[in-house]
Design a protein around this motif. Structure first.
Motif, PDB file in Angstrom:
ATOM      1  N   UNK A  65       3.391   6.454  -0.132  1.00  0.00           N
ATOM      2  CA  UNK A  65       2.387   6.911  -1.235  1.00  0.00           C
ATOM      3  C   UNK A  65       1.350   7.681  -0.589  1.00  0.00           C
ATOM      4  N   UNK A  66       1.353   9.209  -0.667  1.00  0.00           N
ATOM      5  CA  UNK A  66       0.553  10.107  -0.008  1.00  0.00           C
ATOM      6  C   UNK A  66      -1.050   9.820  -0.161  1.00  0.00           C
TER       7      UNK A  66
ATOM      8  N   UNK B  43      -9.617  11.481  -2.198  1.00  0.00           N
ATOM      9  CA  UNK B  43      -9.271  11.651  -3.519  1.00  0.00           C
ATOM     10  C   UNK B  43      -8.372  10.417  -4.220  1.00  0.00           C
ATOM     11  N   UNK B  44      -7.428   9.975  -3.394  1.00  0.00           N
ATOM     12  CA  UNK B  44      -6.335   9.082  -3.855  1.00  0.00           C
ATOM     13  C   UNK B  44      -5.521   8.531  -2.620  1.00  0.00           C
ATOM     14  N   UNK B  45      -4.903   7.428  -2.644  1.00  0.00           N
ATOM     15  CA  UNK B  45      -4.931   6.507  -3.839  1.00  0.00           C
ATOM     16  C   UNK B  45      -6.362   5.562  -3.964  1.00  0.00           C
ATOM     17  N   UNK B  46      -6.565   4.790  -4.814  1.00  0.00           N
ATOM     18  CA  UNK B  46      -7.781   4.006  -5.100  1.00  0.00           C
ATOM     19  C   UNK B  46      -7.861   3.102  -4.045  1.00  0.00           C
ATOM     20  N   UNK B  47      -6.725   2.464  -3.760  1.00  0.00           N
ATOM     21  CA  UNK B  47      -6.701   1.237  -2.715  1.00  0.00           C
ATOM     22  C   UNK B  47      -6.980   1.785  -1.327  1.00  0.00           C
ATOM     23  N   UNK B  48      -6.944   3.208  -1.015  1.00  0.00           N
ATOM     24  CA  UNK B  48      -7.453   3.612   0.212  1.00  0.00           C
ATOM     25  C   UNK B  48      -8.845   3.809   0.157  1.00  0.00           C
TER      26      UNK B  48
ATOM     27  N   UNK C  45      -1.390  13.526   3.188  1.00  0.00           N
ATOM     28  CA  UNK C  45      -0.850  12.858   4.483  1.00  0.00           C
ATOM     29  C   UNK C  45       0.115  11.625   4.026  1.00  0.00           C
ATOM     30  N   UNK C  46       1.305  11.788   4.390  1.00  0.00           N
ATOM     31  CA  UNK C  46       2.466  11.034   3.744  1.00  0.00           C
ATOM     32  C   UNK C  46       2.729   9.786   4.538  1.00  0.00           C
ATOM     33  N   UNK C  47       2.321   9.771   5.814  1.00  0.00           N
ATOM     34  CA  UNK C  47       3.105   8.610   6.379  1.00  0.00           C
ATOM     35  C   UNK C  47       2.254   8.039   7.714  1.00  0.00           C
ATOM     36  N   UNK C  48       0.983   8.591   7.890  1.00  0.00           N
ATOM     37  CA  UNK C  48       0.234   7.965   9.011  1.00  0.00           C
ATOM     38  C   UNK C  48      -0.232   6.716   8.698  1.00  0.00           C
TER      39      UNK C  48
ATOM     40  N   UNK D  95       0.686  -1.297  -0.014  1.00  0.00           N
ATOM     41  CA  UNK D  95       0.016  -0.175  -0.057  1.00  0.00           C
ATOM     42  C   UNK D  95       0.795   1.486  -0.091  1.00  0.00           C
ATOM     43  N   UNK D  96       2.086   1.093  -0.288  1.00  0.00           N
ATOM     44  CA  UNK D  96       3.129   2.056   0.117  1.00  0.00           C
ATOM     45  C   UNK D  96       2.865   3.028   1.222  1.00  0.00           C
ATOM     46  N   UNK D  97       2.543   2.432   2.389  1.00  0.00           N
ATOM     47  CA  UNK D  97       2.038   3.438   3.555  1.00  0.00           C
ATOM     48  C   UNK D  97       2.715   2.453   4.802  1.00  0.00           C
ATOM     49  N   UNK D  98       2.763   3.472   5.745  1.00  0.00           N
ATOM     50  CA  UNK D  98       3.124   2.613   7.095  1.00  0.00           C
ATOM     51  C   UNK D  98       2.059   2.088   7.430  1.00  0.00           C
ATOM     52  N   UNK D  99       2.194   0.870   8.459  1.00  0.00           N
ATOM     53  CA  UNK D  99       1.016   0.132   8.947  1.00  0.00           C
ATOM     54  C   UNK D  99       1.581   0.131  10.348  1.00  0.00           C
ATOM     55  N   UNK D 100       0.309  -0.011  11.246  1.00  0.00           N
ATOM     56  CA  UNK D 100       0.602  -0.130  12.638  1.00  0.00           C
ATOM     57  C   UNK D 100      -0.592  -1.063  13.051  1.00  0.00           C
TER      58      UNK D 100
END
Length: 305
Positions: free
Chosen positions: A226-227, A282-287, A260-263, A198-203
């Motif tokens: 990914x923002x 608005x994006x990304x589509x996965x979100x 939002x870049x990294x939450x 997802x190109x994001x941080x995960x917790x």
């Protein structure tokens, strides 16, 4: 005969070494590196010179002990005496060391306690501190503590891991992340890391973990996030305060658009859900897809209730 200029240089080197040792235990090689970087100090660093420096400091009342390759200063220019109540509270603080799950914060905490202990007249014995700061090699039967110890080691080893966990009451999920740190929040412990899918941080809360599998190869480009772009409308657009890792990218009279870049993605989704019709992703589509799935799941749970 030793010139006054040479005496001045020697005194300056001794004071600089004292400053270094007041901060931390330090090896002779590191002392030399620090002193060489200061042009005002000079460059006399022979074995005989260091013996003279240490002898001078000991003659002035400083207690220096060599521990392996490091030199440790056991006292300071001044000291304070703690009463029994203060000492017991100081010990209580130190015992919380093992409840710090971030490796860098552990190092900072350890160095801080060592430095503070130098200034205490009735200081704690080194053996006591060593026992607290030692990494226990004994096996712990507590499952939660075992998971914490395992994840901490995996963070150090820096290999990606696959975590299977309970995403919700009836849903299990599996995710690959590059683990970065353990986070303590509201009496819960979370493993945080970058998820390339997802190109994001995960917790993930460790209490939801079913299994952990460590991969044998490191993945490339594990830090490109990914923002998430979303727009807020109405009164919320005028009252909203940017969170860490957020920036304003567009605005008009009735709306603002935020990046939002990294939450953590789940944390962000739950927060955006609270904004209701005043928020649009608005994006990304996965979100967008995950947000709709979360909404459907909440509605389904409400209907079952």
């Amino acid at each position: 005969m030793v010139s006054s200029e040479t005496k001045h240089d020697t005194s300056l080197r001794i004071l600089e070494i004292l400053k270094l040792m007041l901060r931390d235990d330090i090896s002779k090689h590191k002392m030399i590196d620090f002193l060489k970087a200061d042009e005002k100090v000079g460059s006399v660093f022979t074995q005989e010179a260091f013996i003279k420096y240490f002898n001078t400091m000991e003659a002035a009342g400083f207690n220096i002990e060599k521990i392996k390759s490091d030199y440790s200063l056991k006292n300071t220019l001044f000291s304070i005496t703690l009463n029994d109540e203060e000492m017991n509270f100081f010990k209580l603080i130190i015992k919380n060391y093992k409840s710090i799950y971030n490796n860098e914060e552990q190092k900072l905490f350890k160095n801080l306690i060592i430095r503070i202990n130098k200034y205490i007249e009735n200081k704690l014995p080194q053996e006591y501190l060593d026992e607290i700061f030692a990494v226990s090699e004994e096996k712990n039967n507590n499952v939660r503590e075992n998971i914490i110890a395992t994840l901490r080691q995996m963070i150090i080893e820096e290999f990606p891991i696959i975590i299977k966990y309970n995403k919700s009451k009836n849903i299990e999920a599996e995710i690959l992340i590059n683990p970065n740190e353990l986070i303590e929040k509201n009496e819960n412990i979370y493993i945080s890391g970058f998820c390339p899918a997802i190109n994001r941080n995960k917790k993930i809360c460790i209490d939801t973990i079913i299994s952990i599998t460590q991969m044998t190869n490191k993945l490339r480009q594990m830090n490109k996030t990914e923002s998430v772009l979303f727009t807020l409308y109405g009164r919320l657009a005028h009252s909203y305060k940017l969170k860490p890792a957020e920036k304003l990218v567009d605005h008009d009279a009735n709306s603002i658009t935020i990046s939002n870049d990294s939450e953590d993605s789940d944390t962000l989704m739950l927060r955006l859900l609270k904004y209701g019709e005043n928020c649009k992703i608005l994006k990304p589509k996965k979100m967008q897809e995950d947000f709709l799935a979360l909404t459907d799941e909440i509605l389904k749970n409400l209907q079952e209730a």
